[in-house]
Enzyme design. Structure first.
Site, PDB file in Angstrom:
ATOM      1  N   LYS A 196      42.322  36.728  35.696  1.00 53.71           N
ATOM      2  CA  LYS A 196      43.104  36.637  36.554  1.00 53.71           C
ATOM      3  C   LYS A 196      44.302  36.026  35.199  1.00 53.71           C
ATOM      4  CE  LYS A 196      41.246  35.589  40.771  1.00 53.71           C
ATOM      5  NZ  LYS A 196      39.986  35.519  40.191  1.00 53.71           N
ATOM      6  N   SER A 239      41.801  30.280  42.109  1.00 53.51           N
ATOM      7  CA  SER A 239      41.029  31.554  41.491  1.00 53.51           C
ATOM      8  C   SER A 239      40.890  32.865  42.154  1.00 53.51           C
ATOM      9  CB  SER A 239      39.946  31.672  40.463  1.00 53.51           C
ATOM     10  OG  SER A 239      39.371  32.094  39.938  1.00 53.51           O
ATOM     11  N   SER A 270      36.783  35.839  35.898  1.00 55.95           N
ATOM     12  CA  SER A 270      38.231  34.958  36.622  1.00 55.95           C
ATOM     13  C   SER A 270      39.112  34.950  35.809  1.00 55.95           C
ATOM     14  CB  SER A 270      37.963  34.300  37.328  1.00 55.95           C
ATOM     15  OG  SER A 270      37.913  34.793  38.442  1.00 55.95           O
TER      16      SER A 270
END
Length: 473
Positions: A43, A100, A40
């Site tokens: 992101k 997230s 993640s």
């Protein structure tokens, strides 16, 4: 006490990088250029591109984003979005930055670039412009995918750009909780933010393939340090290591130094370089197209054929023909023929008589005539087949959606017009109309991921709605 770790986590490769954020000076590096799964941390780039798009007027934080089935079906962590739901971009941004949320990240990418694949290409162009030389993005959320890789060094570079390029949004990464529209979400790294003096971000990441990743930043006085860890064995051990690296950074960094902010990458929006679009049919290649932006305002027309006169014929746009005029247009097309006694003036003059239309084009024309309730002279119209079950043999598990319509009639009409508009990339696909509680979805199914992406890009270049449907949708 014996602690048993999952094999994938135990085998995750460790990497670390420490940087003086003020100057970009490297203070520590360990395996920093190994291409690993970022999870993640991805992101951060999704959000960077979102901030860029908002600043340049492509979209606003108050834009209502329609959630696709692909986004709604992403694996956890999720905000809990539903397919067809509309939600403001600002809530998606908060959910991606704080919680997230994978569904929020995918929805952001689709809202900005039309499809996740197109958004990933924009992410890669932005990464290259930043100097992230060993990073390749394949999706907007960081879920494990072949070839989706980055490095501790590259992610530290990205973190530094977030701090200096968009300081007005950087506070998102230090919020312990945030209103994400449908519910309040909590930060994934509250423990580090609460326990390390000066910590104010940035992003955590975890998958089984990646292990426990973290890009952290802390500021004390005039000093700011960025520390990145890939491949941690647990949240606790990763956070402990990041604290050690931050301490090391503050000890090694000079107390007073002039800030040398990184240069912001040149804005290009959704503009891509010249793209060679691959035809889904084996052994062939489609024409080269230039995607100017998500908003196409003018379509260039081809030059007239030799011998056809100085004024080019007006193009026939079936998608814009109403039912009353369609009958007349079909009759004109059927009546247009060379006289039996026509003689070519010279053998050297090229013939302008068009070749016989292929059967699949004639069939599509007959189906349009059926929807418009016109009786074509060429053949009896066939009843439209609404596919209930789709073959997914040969890896063709993907599809595209071209919109949701109030009636079945409108969905059928849209499918046929789209089939005529984009015959090359949709050849071999199966048309499917799905009855939903609030309308009828018009889909083309039985495509590969590449052919679905190609079809959407070509339709979007014509300002036609399109998003991809994944295997799990």
């Amino acid at each position: 006490m014996l602690i048993v770790l999952p094999l994938s986590v135990a085998a995750a490769t460790y990497a670390a990088f420490v940087m003086d954020a003020r100057t970009g000076e490297v203070l520590h590096a360990s395996n920093a250029d190994a291409r690993l799964h970022p999870a993640s941390l991805t992101k951060m780039m999704t959000l960077y591109v979102a901030f860029e798009a908002v600043q340049n007027g492509e979209i606003s934080m108050d834009t209502m984003v329609r959630v696709s089935r692909m986004a709604a079906n992403e694996e956890p962590s999720r905000l809990g979005l539903k397919a067809g739901q509309r939600i403001k971009l600002r809530y998606l941004v908060r959910a991606a930055a704080v919680k997230s949320a994978n569904d929020a990240a995918t929805a952001i990418g689709e809202a900005i670039s039309g499809s996740e694949a197109a958004f990933a290409r924009r992410m890669n162009r932005t990464a290259k412009a930043m100097g992230m030389t060993r990073t390749t993005f394949k999706n907007a959320n960081g879920l494990t995918e072949s070839g989706h890789l980055s490095t501790a060094r590259d992610m530290s570079i990205l973190g530094r750009h977030l701090i200096y390029d968009y300081p007005q949004y950087y506070n998102l990464f230090q919020r312990r909780t945030a209103d994400a529209g449908v519910r309040t979400v909590s930060h994934t790294n509250r423990r580090l933010l609460d326990s390390y003096p000066g910590a104010d971000g940035i992003k955590t990441g975890y998958t089984r393939a990646a292990g426990f990743n973290l890009v952290a930043s802390a500021e004390r006085g005039n000093e700011r340090i960025i520390a990145t860890v890939f491949g941690g064995r647990s949240t606790a051990s990763r956070d402990a290591r990041v604290k050690e690296l931050l301490d090391m950074g503050f000890k090694r960094a000079p107390s007073s130094v002039s800030v040398q902010a990184p240069g912001k990458p040149a804005y290009s929006g959704n503009v891509a370089a010249k793209i060679e679009t691959a035809d889904p049919r084996a052994g062939t290649r489609a024409k080269s197209i230039r995607v100017a932006s998500a908003a196409v305002t003018r379509s260039l027309r081809p030059v007239a054929r030799p011998g056809s006169g100085s004024t080019p014929a007006q193009p026939l746009l079936l998608a814009e023909v109403d039912q009353d005029s369609l009958q007349e247009l079909l009759r004109e097309a059927q009546d247009t023929a060379l006289p039996k006694d026509a003689v070519l003036a010279s053998a050297e003059v090229p013939s302008t008589k068009p070749a016989m239309r292929p059967e699949h084009i004639s069939q599509a024309a007959r189906e349009v005539a059926e929807i418009a309730e016109v009786e074509p002279a060429v053949a009896e119209p066939e009843e439209l087949e609404v596919v209930e079950r789709v073959s997914t043999s040969g890896g063709r598990h993907w599809g595209i959606n071209i919109g949701r319509f109030p009636t079945k009639f409108h969905a059928q009409k849209a499918i046929l017009k789209t089939a005529l508009t984009e015959m090359a990339s949709l050849e071999g696909s199966l048309r499917k109309i799905v009855d939903r509680p609030n309308g009828y979805d018009a889909n083309f199914m039985g495509l590969t991921r590449d052919s679905a992406d190609l079809a959407c890009r070509r339709l979007q270049a014509r300002q036609m709605a399109c998003f991809m449907i994944g295997p799990s949708s």
